[in-house]
Structure formats: structure tokens, C-alpha cells
Design an enzyme around this catalytic site. Structure first.
Site, PDB file in Angstrom:
ATOM      1  N   ILE A  57      34.896  49.981-121.587  1.00  0.00           N
ATOM      2  CA  ILE A  57      35.295  48.628-121.989  1.00  0.00           C
ATOM      3  C   ILE A  57      34.326  47.592-121.432  1.00  0.00           C
ATOM      4  O   ILE A  57      33.877  46.685-122.143  1.00  0.00           O
ATOM      5  CB  ILE A  57      36.736  48.336-121.529  1.00  0.00           C
ATOM      6  N   GLU A  73      37.556  55.839-116.776  1.00  0.00           N
ATOM      7  CA  GLU A  73      36.487  56.026-117.757  1.00  0.00           C
ATOM      8  C   GLU A  73      36.643  55.052-118.925  1.00  0.00           C
ATOM      9  O   GLU A  73      35.665  54.550-119.472  1.00  0.00           O
ATOM     10  CB  GLU A  73      36.485  57.469-118.264  1.00  0.00           C
ATOM     11  N   GLU A  74      37.906  54.803-119.334  1.00  0.00           N
ATOM     12  CA  GLU A  74      38.144  53.784-120.362  1.00  0.00           C
ATOM     13  C   GLU A  74      37.606  52.434-119.908  1.00  0.00           C
ATOM     14  O   GLU A  74      36.948  51.713-120.666  1.00  0.00           O
ATOM     15  CB  GLU A  74      39.646  53.652-120.645  1.00  0.00           C
ATOM     16  N   LEU A  75      37.899  52.085-118.656  1.00  0.00           N
ATOM     17  CA  LEU A  75      37.466  50.792-118.125  1.00  0.00           C
ATOM     18  C   LEU A  75      35.942  50.677-118.106  1.00  0.00           C
ATOM     19  O   LEU A  75      35.388  49.623-118.442  1.00  0.00           O
ATOM     20  CB  LEU A  75      38.032  50.588-116.720  1.00  0.00           C
ATOM     21  N   SER A  92      44.335  49.430-122.435  1.00  0.00           N
ATOM     22  CA  SER A  92      44.049  50.428-121.399  1.00  0.00           C
ATOM     23  C   SER A  92      45.103  50.275-120.311  1.00  0.00           C
ATOM     24  O   SER A  92      45.211  49.207-119.704  1.00  0.00           O
ATOM     25  CB  SER A  92      42.637  50.219-120.836  1.00  0.00           C
TER      26      SER A  92
END
Length: 670
Positions: free
Chosen positions: A221, A216-218, A149
Site C-alpha cells: 500500500i 506485507e499488505e501495508l 487492510s
């Protein structure tokens, strides 16, 4: 055992100790016996109490001792009160959720060594330690190795490109997001990539928070870290961890711009994710002398995490595999400095390649270099008209895989020996069927460094003996119960048949002849089918081969010479379980060198000799008869042999024996 939650201790001990006295202590005891019992019970209670609750200093000073004059109820009250005191004390002064600030990490203490330097309490998880994973991590199926990311404009063409190159050198693969269109919401493909990756690397840079996509990825994750036990590694690239945590400095300013016009709930999710990732033990690049060093350290830590993690569940569920591993490890002499060359021998479909693959997955991380050359006989089929060129091609492919570099070109033989003679190598040559293949890649043990393992799977035992490989592991058919379990795992996804299917499952297992390939293919064929379809399909299985099984077995048949093929067909149709002398006598007038051909068929795992008789696996016998049947499917009289009673009746009824060799029917009476 006492309950683990502190609120229940008082109630448990207040009931358990009196109950223990009432249960064990008779109503009438002499004074000395009762006193002895009190002492024993106290010592037992004290040992449990000290081991569970008391610190070392308290344990060493706990010297109370009940006497015969002590009121026993008073004694129990004192013990319960003391336990309650230490339970409350332990719960109050030992919080479990300690977090660390990664801003203090120095180059001398990267995450791989944090457990001995930076982490002062055992309960604090490191980013690379198994304790950071939830209990579900061991059962989750990981499809990818590493998900990155990052904010492309900050790192794509410098730090990220360097770390990708180093990962490729160590055979670590990134999830590839090429072609996924960026938008307001995170794409489903990326969510799948995140949830399917064993490790997530969050590369936090100045403009990371400028992208809603990254945030949003974080969030996803950190969710996977908590729910699936995913390992998360934070890299702080030209940004301070405290700025990420507190949303200050340039990083905080960028974040606030991104938050303009966004819902409070959405902003709060981002803030929480950033706060969590900021306190994960990670890499602060300003504490390192150069990028090359930190990249090397990161890649080593990631590789160690990957190779030391539990094996995938599809290997764990393989029936009987632990026994194969134990037997092979004895032949390989674990810890020996000698180069070990071992053969894995058995018929097609018995599981040689699977056994070799599991061995490779369990031990490859112990070697400097490792390579699995799969399915050699299909990728380099015979005949070999230019043997030198074929050897060059095999060496090029072998070296390319060993050092993980594509399209290596060599001009002369001898490169393998020169490059690997001092390297510890694990090399598996799978499904070898010609001596040239061994000569090109692993002709001699001295081509490899001390402690190397060279493992060759083959149907042909002669190839192994010809190259001086005398350590041979013969793969045998599984026992009945294991064979049934293999079939059930493929048919029902469980170890035993469900109600109503037991007899059918045993019937199919018998028809497969316990051959793992047949069990797997037939299990998949019947999977999910109702009972009546099983019953309808069994008659065909008794006389015909499944297509996938036939293709696998016939590939080995096609590699036989004409005489060996002819004898194999005779054996499959007429001579199974017949005395060897009878077979030789019947065939010697038609085929020259019958005895030698039988020996070759045995060495290539088509037949075996038991008590002076010829044995053949049921599926191989079906293969031979199917080959004869396909010589003329609709005109049985045109075939080389007639075996099926229905075909014989049809030929006799249609009076077509003119075109059929009556001598062939004579074999049927043997």
C-alpha cells in the site's frame, strides 16, 4: 526561466545577465541611453528576483537603484551575490518533506478539515488531498474504489462491519477478498486489488502487526501511495499512533513477536511501512466521542474523494464528448431550481447512451440521489399484457437503485412521487421505447424536487413530445475528422492511422457511415491485423453487416409494426434518395397509410427527409437488404426482393423467375 535546482543558479545568472547586456546593448550608446537601459534591465531583474526568491519583508525593502554613475559590472555582481544569498537561504530554511504526528488530531479537526487547522505548511500533504498523490495518479486506471487492510480478529465483527454498512449506503464499494487463501506470502490477487484501488484504508489495531499478511499488505500500500498516487487513510483503532510509529506499547510487543526468525531486510521493510503510515493524517478513535460519528465522517471524506477525482481515462478519450456536454448543459440550465426534463434523441448506435453515461459521471455527485436506468427496452421488452404490474416492477427497480437497497417491494403506484418530491435527483432513463416506461418512473416533473434532472434517451421522438418533453438534444453524426479519429482510437489506439493504413482507414470509416457504433465495432475487428487482412476483409464489408452491428440495429427493427417493417425494407432496397412523392405513389396501392408510416420511421430515426427526398444511413440500408437476403440465403428466387446484381443473374440463369414476383424487379429501375 532559470533552472530550478539551486546548484545551477550561480552559473546561470553569471552567464545570462552579461549575455543579455551583450545581446541587447549596442556598441555605441549615448550616456543617457545606456543609463536608461541599465535602469530598465535592473528593474526587470529585480522583479524576477523578488517574485522568485525574496520574502515579502525583503521585497518591500529592496530599494537599490542604479545610477548613471554606478559601474555596471559592479551592479551585476551585487545582483548575482544577492540572488545567491537568498537561494541558499531559501533552500536551507524551507525543507519540503515535513511530516505530522496524527496523535494530536482532535474530533473537531478530522482529515477533511486538516488543511485549515492541523497542517501549518502548504507543502505538507493531507491523506485526503490531491497533493498526496504522485503525478502518475491521474493516468493510472483504478479498477476498485477502496481496499481495506485490517486484522480480522480485532475489527471484523464490530467497527469494520459498521463502516462497511455505511459505505454500502453511500454506494462505496470495498475490494472483496473472500475466498483468497492466506499464507506466508501475499496472494497475487491481493496485490492486484491493492494496486487497482483508488483508496486504501489501513485499520491499525492492537494485533494488526501480529499478521505477516497484514504487514506485507501495508508495504504494498505504501509503495502504491508513492508510485501511483494512491490515497491512504489510516484509522487508529484502540491503538496510539505514536506506538505504531515508535513500535512501543502493546503494538510494539506484538510486532516483535512477529519478527522472530524473520530476515533483517524483511523486518526493515515492515518498520519503514509502519513508520510512514503512522504519520499520515488519519483518524485516532480515542479523540472521537463515538464510533458512529467517526464512521460517518470517514465515509463522507471517502465519497468526496471518489466523486471529485478526475474521470476515468476511457471517458477522457471519447472523441467529441466535450461538445456534447456543453450542448446538453445549456439545455439543462446549470444552477436552475427548476426540474429539467431533457430528451437525447438519435438513431441506434449513434452514442446516446454513452453521452448520457458521461453526463451522469460528471454531475451525479451534485445531487442528493442519482440513478442510471440502462437499456430499459431490453430489460423490460414489449408487449405489456399487464401494464399495472410492469409499472410496479419499474418503480421497484427505480427506487431500489435510487436508495441503493435491493428487493424493494411496493404494493401500489405513487411511491416514486411520494418519496422523491422534495429530493434533488439525477435520473437517466436509457433507451426508452414505450410511453409506459416514462409514465411509471417520471410521468411528471412535480414528482421530483427542485433542481432535479430527468434525462431520457430514445430513438422515438414521439415519446418525448407525448410527455411534454420539448427540450430535445439531437445527436448527429460526427464530422469526418472526428469519425476517423473514433475509428483509429479503436483500431490503432491512436488518433490517426499509421503509415500505410490511411486510405484503408478512410475506406472503413466511410463504410461505417460515420456511425460511432460501426466505427467502434469495425475498429475492434481490424485491430492488430496485418494490412493484407484489411484488404481481404473490405469487399465483404461493402455488402454485409458485422454481426454485432446487425444485432444492435435489428433489435430496433423488430420493435416496428408489420407495415412499418415492410416499408422500411422497401426503402432500404429501392427508395433511398428518392423523392417522397414517388415513394408514396409506388407504395400506396400495397400498403395503407404510407405517409403516416414514413413519418413514424423518421420519428424513430430510421430515415430522415432532406430537400424532399428520403435519406437512410448506409448501415441501416445494409440491415434491410440483409434481412431480405436471409429470407432465403441459398435460393435467391424465394426472397421478397432481388437487389444484388449477382443474385439477379443467378435467378435469370437458373430460370427460376416462376417463383419470383417480377413486379419486384420493377422497383430496381427507380
Amino acid at each position: 526561466m532559470p533552472p530550478t535546482h539551486c546548484s545551477h543558479y550561480k552559473e546561470w545568472w553569471s552567464h545570462a545577465l552579461p549575455l543579455s547586456v551583450n545581446f541587447f546593448l549596442p556598441q555605441s550608446l549615448s550616456q543617457s541611453t545606456e543609463s536608461t537601459f541599465h535602469v530598465a534591465l535592473f528593474n526587470y531583474t529585480k522583479s524576477i528576483f523578488v517574485s522568485l526568491f525574496a520574502p515579502q519583508s525583503v521585497a518591500s525593502s529592496l530599494i537599490l537603484f542604479p545610477t548613471s554613475q554606478m559601474d555596471f559590472s559592479l551592479f551585476l555582481t551585487i545582483v548575482a551575490a544577492a540572488i545567491g544569498f537568498f537561494v541558499i537561504r531559501r533552500f536551507r530554511f524551507n525543507p519540503e518533506n515535513n511530516e505530522i504526528d496524527t496523535s494530536s488530531l482532535s474530533p473537531s479537526s478530522p482529515p477533511s478539515s486538516l488543511s485549515s487547522r492541523s497542517l501549518s505548511t502548504p507543502s505538507t500533504p493531507s491523506a485526503l488531498s490531491p497533493s498526496s498523490a504522485s503525478p502518475s495518479s491521474s493516468s493510472h486506471v483504478w479498477m476498485y474504489e477502496v481496499f481495506p487492510s485490517f486484522r480480522g480478529e480485532d475489527v471484523r465483527y464490530n467497527f469494520l462491519s459498521h463502516i462497511k454498512k455505511e459505505f454500502e449506503r453511500k454506494t462505496i464499494t470495498f475490494f472483496n477478498d473472500n475466498g483468497i487463501e492466506r499464507g506466508e506470502s501475499i496472494a497475487p490477487e491481493l496485490i492486484q486489488g491493492i494496486r487497482g484501488s483508488k483508496i486504501a484504508i489501513v485499520l491499525l489495531s492492537k494485533n494488526y502487526a501480529s499478521s505477516k499478511w497484514c504487514l506485507e499488505e501495508l508495504v504494498e500500500i505504501m509503495k502504491c501511495r508513492e508510485e501511483l498516487g494512491q490515497t491512504v487513510i489510516a484509522i487508529f483503532y484502540k491503538v496510539d499512533p505514536s506506538d505504531v510509529k515508535k513500535l512501543t506499547g502493546d503494538f510494539g510487543e506484538v510486532f516483535r513477536k512477529t519478527c522472530k526468525g524473520k530476515a533483517k531486510e524483511e523486518i526493515r521493510r515492515w518498520e519503514q511501512a509502519l513508520e510512514k503510515v503512522a504519520v499520515i493524517a488519519g483518524y485516532h478513535l480515542s479523540n472521537w466521542d463515538d464510533e458512529a460519528t467517526v464512521i460517518e465522517n470517514i465515509s463522507t471524506c471517502v465519497l468526496n474523494k471518489l466523486v471529485n477525482s478526475p474521470q476515468p481515462s476511457h471517458f477522457d478519450n471519447l472523441v467529441g464528448m466535450s461538445t456534447h456536454m456543453e450542448n446538453l448543459e445549456l439545455l439543462l440550465s446549470l444552477g436552475s431550481k427548476e426540474v429539467r426534463m431533457v430528451g437525447i434523441w438519435g438513431p441506434s448506435g449513434i452514442g446516446k447512451s454513452t453521452i448520457a453515461r458521461v453526463l451522469f459521471n460528471q454531475h451525479s455527485h451534485q445531487f442528493q440521489f442519482s440513478v442510471f436506468m440502462e437499456n430499459i427496452k431490453r430489460l423490460w421488452p414489449r408487449p405489456y399484457y399487464d401494464e399495472y404490474s410492469v409499472k410496479l416492477q419499474l418503480q421497484e427497480e427505480f427506487l431500489s437503485r435510487v436508495i441503493n437497497q435491493k428487493d424493494i417491494k411496493i404494493q401500489q403506484l405513487g411511491v416514486v412521487e411520494d418519496r422523491l418530491k422534495d429530493k434533488r435527483v439525477l435520473a437517466i432513463l436509457d433507451d426508452v421505447d414505450h410511453s409506459l416506461q416514462i409514465e411509471a418512473i417520471a410521468k411528471e416533473a412535480r414528482w421530483f424536487g427542485p433542481g432535479s434532472w430527468i434525462i431520457i434517451t430514445t430513438q422515438d421522438k414521439r415519446l418525448l413530445y407525448a410527455h411534454g418533453i420539448n427540450q430535445i438534444y439531437e445527436v448527429e453524426l460526427p464530422p469526418d475528422e472526428e469519425a476517423l479519429e473514433i475509428f483509429c482510437m479503436n483500431a490503432f489506439c491512436q488518433k490517426s492511422p499509421p503509415d500505410g493504413f490511411k486510405e484503408l482507414a478512410w475506406e472503413v470509416t466511410r463504410l461505417a457511415g460515420k456511425l460511432p457504433l460501426g466505427l467502434r465495432v469495425m475498429g475492434s475487428h481490424f485491430k492488430g491485423r496485418p494490412k493484407h487482412e484489411w484488404e481481404e476483409g473490405l469487399p465483404r464489408l461493402r455488402t454485409r453487416l458485422n454481426g454485432e452491428i446487425e444485432n444492435t440495429l435489428k433489435f430496433s427493427y423488430d420493435a416496428l409494426c408489420d407495415d412499418n417493417q415492410a416499408i422500411f425494407l422497401h426503402l432500404a432496397c429501392f427508395f433511398i434518395n428518392e423523392p417522397i412523392e414517388n415513394v408514396e405513389r409506388c407504395l400506396e396501392k400495397k400498403i395503407v397509410g404510407v405517409k403516416g408510416c414514413l413519418r413514424v420511421l423518421a420519428e424513430k430515426s430510421f430515415i430522415s427527409f432532406e430537400w424532399g427526398r428520403i435519406k437512410m444511413h448506409d448501415l441501416l440500408a445494409l440491415l434491410g437488404r440483409e434481412i431480405v437476403r436471409k429470407q432465403s440465403i441459398h435460393e435467391p428466387g424465394q426472397r421478397q426482393f432481388l437487389v444484388d446484381a449477382g443474385d439477379i443473374c443467378q435467378v435469370l440463369r437458373n430460370d427460376t423467375l416462376v417463383s419470383f414476383h417480377i413486379s419486384h424487379l420493377m422497383h430496381f429501375s427507380l
